[in-house]
Design a protein around this motif. Structure first.
Motif, PDB file in Angstrom:
ATOM      1  N   TRP A  19       0.819   0.526  -3.526  1.00 50.59           N
ATOM      2  CA  TRP A  19       0.919   0.955  -5.002  1.00 50.59           C
ATOM      3  C   TRP A  19       0.941   2.317  -4.674  1.00 50.59           C
ATOM      4  N   LEU A  20      -0.111   3.187  -4.203  1.00 54.99           N
ATOM      5  CA  LEU A  20       0.124   4.533  -4.040  1.00 54.99           C
ATOM      6  C   LEU A  20       1.265   5.038  -3.531  1.00 54.99           C
ATOM      7  N   VAL A  21       1.660   4.539  -2.309  1.00 58.10           N
ATOM      8  CA  VAL A  21       3.029   5.018  -1.773  1.00 58.10           C
ATOM      9  C   VAL A  21       4.202   4.870  -2.697  1.00 58.10           C
ATOM     10  N   SER A  22       4.359   3.552  -3.562  1.00 62.10           N
ATOM     11  CA  SER A  22       5.320   3.387  -4.523  1.00 62.10           C
ATOM     12  C   SER A  22       5.334   4.481  -5.487  1.00 62.10           C
ATOM     13  N   ARG A  23       4.029   4.914  -6.092  1.00 66.05           N
ATOM     14  CA  ARG A  23       3.901   5.861  -7.190  1.00 66.05           C
ATOM     15  C   ARG A  23       4.169   7.342  -6.521  1.00 66.05           C
ATOM     16  N   TRP A  24       3.819   7.523  -5.447  1.00 66.26           N
ATOM     17  CA  TRP A  24       3.701   8.682  -4.700  1.00 66.26           C
ATOM     18  C   TRP A  24       5.330   9.593  -4.698  1.00 66.26           C
ATOM     19  N   ARG A  25       6.373   8.628  -4.278  1.00 58.91           N
ATOM     20  CA  ARG A  25       7.608   8.924  -4.185  1.00 58.91           C
ATOM     21  C   ARG A  25       8.565   7.763  -4.811  1.00 58.91           C
ATOM     22  N   PRO A  26       8.485   7.657  -6.144  1.00 60.05           N
ATOM     23  CA  PRO A  26       8.937   6.416  -6.743  1.00 60.05           C
ATOM     24  C   PRO A  26      10.617   6.364  -6.777  1.00 60.05           C
ATOM     25  N   ARG A  27      11.193   7.592  -6.363  1.00 61.14           N
ATOM     26  CA  ARG A  27      12.662   7.461  -6.455  1.00 61.14           C
ATOM     27  C   ARG A  27      13.323   7.484  -4.658  1.00 61.14           C
ATOM     28  N   ASP A  28      12.267   7.510  -4.013  1.00 62.01           N
ATOM     29  CA  ASP A  28      12.686   7.539  -2.267  1.00 62.01           C
ATOM     30  C   ASP A  28      12.939   6.204  -2.003  1.00 62.01           C
ATOM     31  N   ASP A  29      14.134   5.875  -1.445  1.00 61.64           N
ATOM     32  CA  ASP A  29      14.314   4.498  -0.839  1.00 61.64           C
ATOM     33  C   ASP A  29      13.383   4.261   0.297  1.00 61.64           C
ATOM     34  N   TRP A  30      13.084   5.179   1.064  1.00 60.85           N
ATOM     35  CA  TRP A  30      12.177   5.002   2.243  1.00 60.85           C
ATOM     36  C   TRP A  30      10.704   4.785   1.785  1.00 60.85           C
ATOM     37  N   ALA A  31      10.420   5.340   0.559  1.00 59.48           N
ATOM     38  CA  ALA A  31       9.067   4.963   0.133  1.00 59.48           C
ATOM     39  C   ALA A  31       8.790   3.378  -0.405  1.00 59.48           C
ATOM     40  N   TRP A  32      10.067   3.059  -0.911  1.00 57.32           N
ATOM     41  CA  TRP A  32      10.261   1.744  -1.396  1.00 57.32           C
ATOM     42  C   TRP A  32       9.752   0.765  -0.225  1.00 57.32           C
ATOM     43  N   ALA A  33      10.587   1.015   0.809  1.00 57.21           N
ATOM     44  CA  ALA A  33      10.628   0.168   2.005  1.00 57.21           C
ATOM     45  C   ALA A  33       9.226   0.239   2.498  1.00 57.21           C
TER      46      ALA A  33
END
Length: 185
Positions: A11-25
């Motif tokens: 959840w923290l990673v997804s909220r930290w960079r919500p628009r970056d595909d690498w963060a989503w992965a």
């Protein structure tokens, strides 16, 4: 309890960079790790082991209903599906191995197999096909490959994992073979 830590990290990673595909992965793979152990939260929640509440797609749906949870729900679903697939292969479907409904008890041997199988397939389908936002194909593929590795590692060391790992391998081989046959036709 470690599943909550992994899920919090996702959840923290997804909220930290919500628009970056690498963060989503990355968040997807962290959530996948969480999903492999999440169903066994029934022990810490004072529920019967193999509770229908934790050994189903319900945790994924509850997470997806939360605004910040939609981004990590696919990863959680894949991990949960892998766990439920392994649970389809207990040493014997009796006692702790059977699915239990709250306040009602065990649903029985055959219904337990059906419950686990249907929920494993549903969780995998949610994880593979549901995309909460547009993600490039390469990052989506990277996340799925990462989740496949996490799932294989989990199945390699868990009870009931070898039969499930064999079935996943067979399904993957058949899918590749079918795709190659379709290209040559």
């Amino acid at each position: 309890m470690e599943s909550i830590i992994w899920l919090s990290g996702a959840w923290l990673v997804s909220r930290w960079r919500p628009r970056d595909d690498w963060a989503w992965a990355a968040a997807t793979m962290l959530a996948c790790v969480a999903g492999t152990t999440l169903p066994d939260l029934d022990f810490t929640m004072m529920l019967a082991h193999r509770s229908a509440l934790t050994h189903s797609v319900l945790p994924v749906l509850l997470l997806a209903a939360r605004r910040g949870g939609r981004a990590i729900a696919p990863g959680l679903a894949i991990g949960l599906g892998v766990h439920l697939a392994a649970d389809c292969f207990p040493n014997a479907m009796r006692g702790y191995a059977m699915v239990k409904l709250p306040l009602a008890g065990s649903i029985g041997r055959d219904a337990s197999y059906l419950w686990l199988t249907v929920n494993a397939f549903a969780a995998m389908a949610i994880g593979i096909f549901w995309q909460p936002r547009p993600v490039t194909v390469s990052w989506r593929f990277a996340a799925l490959i990462g989740c496949a590795g996490i799932g294989a590692a989990y199945l390699f060391v868990t009870d009931g994992g070898w039969p499930a790992l064999s079935l996943f391998g067979l399904a993957g081989w058949l899918a590749v073979r079918r795709r190659r046959a379709a290209r040559t036709a």
